[in-house]
Design an enzyme around this catalytic site. Structure first.
Site, short mmCIF file in Angstrom:
data_model
loop_
_atom_site.label_atom_id
_atom_site.label_comp_id
_atom_site.label_asym_id
_atom_site.label_seq_id
_atom_site.Cartn_x
_atom_site.Cartn_y
_atom_site.Cartn_z
N ASN A 56 -7.71 1.88 9.72
CA ASN A 56 -6.40 2.15 10.30
C ASN A 56 -6.59 2.20 11.81
OD1 ASN A 56 -5.72 2.51 7.63
ND2 ASN A 56 -5.05 4.63 7.84
N HIS A 71 -2.65 11.00 0.56
CA HIS A 71 -2.18 10.79 1.92
C HIS A 71 -1.60 12.13 2.40
CE1 HIS A 71 -0.88 7.48 4.89
NE2 HIS A 71 -0.55 8.62 5.46
N TYR A 116 -4.56 2.12 15.60
CA TYR A 116 -3.32 2.14 16.38
C TYR A 116 -3.58 1.95 17.87
CZ TYR A 116 -0.87 3.60 12.21
OH TYR A 116 -0.33 3.62 10.96
N GLU A 146 -7.36 8.68 5.87
CA GLU A 146 -7.65 9.37 7.13
C GLU A 146 -8.06 10.83 6.97
OE1 GLU A 146 -4.30 8.75 9.71
OE2 GLU A 146 -4.67 6.62 9.87
N GLU A 160 -3.79 -0.02 8.06
CA GLU A 160 -2.65 0.43 8.86
C GLU A 160 -2.77 -0.06 10.29
OE1 GLU A 160 -1.61 4.62 8.98
OE2 GLU A 160 -1.99 4.82 6.84
N ARG A 173 0.85 -1.19 0.00
CA ARG A 173 0.00 0.00 0.00
C ARG A 173 0.89 1.24 0.00
NH1 ARG A 173 -2.32 3.14 4.46
NH2 ARG A 173 -4.11 4.29 3.68
#
Ligand code: GBH
Length: 490
Positions: free
Chosen positions: A297, A123, A299, A168, A378, A80
């Site tokens: 994504n 991005h 985290y 995002e 991600e 990606r």
């Protein structure tokens, strides 16, 4: 802890790694590329730790062949990456053929290596020329984005099947236009909301335009999604804080995309006249154009309350703290609490179980009813890596990152067992790179980059990932012996 029982990944589950153009490419002013908002923002004193920028980064623009060979050696099935708008349309308008050529070379190299290109069109690196005209606060920027996307499709449509519009949009809008932490570094709640709306519009109309070109494309978006838990579930103010975090990170984007509507509770709380005026009839219909794939994504989660904790949880996100600003348009009385979870050096909690819950929830409430696939685009962690030279080879015994990857892959398998269809996993990031406001000291890679020599070295977490990919099994065999964590070695 190593898995005690062997767990197999479902057939077709894709293993990959992710990067983004500004974070790795360098060659910021070569072959006609011109400034993006990040080239300009990085020059603002104090914007980035140590004043670093993406001028050279990992020099991937010149080293892409070696980097693809490295991906192949890890066994990655998919890669990606993002394309740089300011390489392809340096002023946001006319096409720069040399810029497009780079992505043709990269994609050819990937295909030759048998690696599926997973292309993201945006991005965070808006051409500065468009920012000079108002950037994402202007509706016209969405039209320029669609034109750029069609240029990319002209160039690569015959070779690239998977297209992600945006990475995002929460970050592009609220970190960029409201919290001042990301380019363009503005501090305006109103601008953040306008930017989010125009980003969503850009997404929807680009999905329509690409689908009109070729109905077989796999089209989607990647969102930074989270799990918000109240510090005390019996405390209404804490529950309300969690609702607002969920509303602004998750539902503000998921609801328009999947339901054609902004979440009413949050809309009533934050929408100002400018946003109400910017939403023209038909916008939400465009934004909710069906997508094939939703990229998640993830985290860390958020553990929040309506009043401050007795002891603040660590140092907080460093850049956020430095500016003393909040990224949310309506974040009065939201406070982060501590629940004793391990944290990375960025002070991000390690909460793999949150990924399971997130995938189950997003699948049940949004993706599955819409017939949209889910994939983790991600997930990763930065740790203080210590490179060591062993028999002439650079090694990084990053057992914490190896643990992080294993735990999150396990969390995905938990979601799969709960009935969620997850297409795959991209580790963030393939290699250490320019970590936005944090600069180069913050390293996310499974591959180490020496920024003096541009030498790459596969870290132990990368070796482990390669073994997992090769066996498609998560167990003590594939994960042991690479970098035993201190307690496993004892
Ligand atoms: C990703 O975003 C990016 O896509 C990628 O480019 C980046 O390198 C990678 O993460 C690692 O950072 O409320 O200001 O404390 C990360 C998404 C969402 C994670 C917001 C941190 C808290 C920010 N981020 N979250 S703040």
């Amino acid at each position: 802890m190593p898995e005690t029982t062997a767990r197999e990944f479902p057939p077709g589950f894709l293993f990959g790694a992710a990067t983004a153009a500004y974070q790795i490419e360098g060659a910021a002013h070569e072959d006609g590329r011109r400034d993006s908002i990040w080239d300009v923002f990085t020059k603002v004193p104090g914007a980035v730790i140590n004043g670093e920028d993406g001028e050279i980064a990992c020099d991937h623009y010149h080293l892409y062949q070696d980097d693809v060979a490295l991906m192949a050696s890890l066994g990655l099935q998919t890669y990606r990456f993002s394309t740089s708008w300011s390489r392809v349309r340096p002023d946001g308008g006319a096409l720069n053929p040399k810029g497009v050529d780079f992505y043709k070379r990269l994609v050819d190299e990937l295909l030759q290596a048998g690696i599926l290109p997973w292309l993201t069109l945006y991005h965070w690196d808006l051409p500065q020329a468009l920012q000079d005209r108002g950037g994402w606060t202007r509706r016209e920027t969405a039209d320029r984005f669609t034109e750029y996307a069609l240029d990319m499709h002209d160039a690569l449509g015959d070779r690239v099947d998977v297209w992600t519009t945006l990475n995002e949009p929460w970050c592009s809008s609220f970190l960029g236009y409201t919290a001042g932490l990301h380019a363009p570094g503005h501090y305006s709640r109103s601008e953040g909301m306008l930017a989010a709306h125009h980003l969503l519009l850009a997404h929807g109309q680009t999905v329509r335009a690409l689908r009109a070109r070729d109905s077989s494309l796999d089209l989607g978006i990647s969102l930074n999604l989270t799990v918000a838990d109240p510090a005390d579930p019996a405390e209404p103010a804490d529950v309300d804080a969690a609702r607002r975090i969920d509303g602004q990170f998750n539902r503000w984007f998921l609801d328009p995309i999947f339901r054609g509507k902004y979440p009413q509770d949050i809309f009533d709380e934050i929408a100002d006249d400018a946003l109400r005026a910017a939403i023209t009839p038909g916008d939400l219909e465009v934004i909710s154009t069906p997508i094939d794939t939703l990229g998640v994504n993830y985290y860390h989660g958020e553990f929040v309350g309506g009043s401050p904790p007795a002891t603040p949880p660590g140092s907080g996100d460093a850049p956020t703290q430095r500016r003393g600003q909040s990224p949310f348009p309506s974040s009065e009385n939201i406070f982060w609490h501590d629940r004793g979870l391990p944290r990375t050096p960025m002070n991000w909690e390690v909460q793999p179980e949150g990924l399971t819950r997130l995938l189950v929830r997003v699948s049940d409430e949004y993706a599955q009813p819409a017939g949209t696939s889910l994939i983790v685009t991600e997930n990763g962690a930065a740790y203080d890596d210590e490179p060591v030279l062993e028999d002439g080879t650079i090694r990084v015994h990053d057992h914490e990152r190896a643990d992080y990857v294993r735990l999150h892959l396990g969390a995905i398998l938990d979601a799969v067992e709960a009935g969620v269809d997850v297409r795959g996993y991209f580790y963030w990031s393939l290699m250490d790179n320019f970590e936005w406001a944090w600069g180069y000291a913050t390293r996310f890679g499974i591959v180490r980059v020496d920024y003096e020599t541009q030498e790459r070295a596969v870290k132990d977490s990368g070796i482990q990932y390669g073994r997992i990919i090769a066996s498609r099994i998560l167990d003590s065999e594939t994960t042991a012996g690479v970098s035993p964590s201190p307690d496993a070695a004892a």
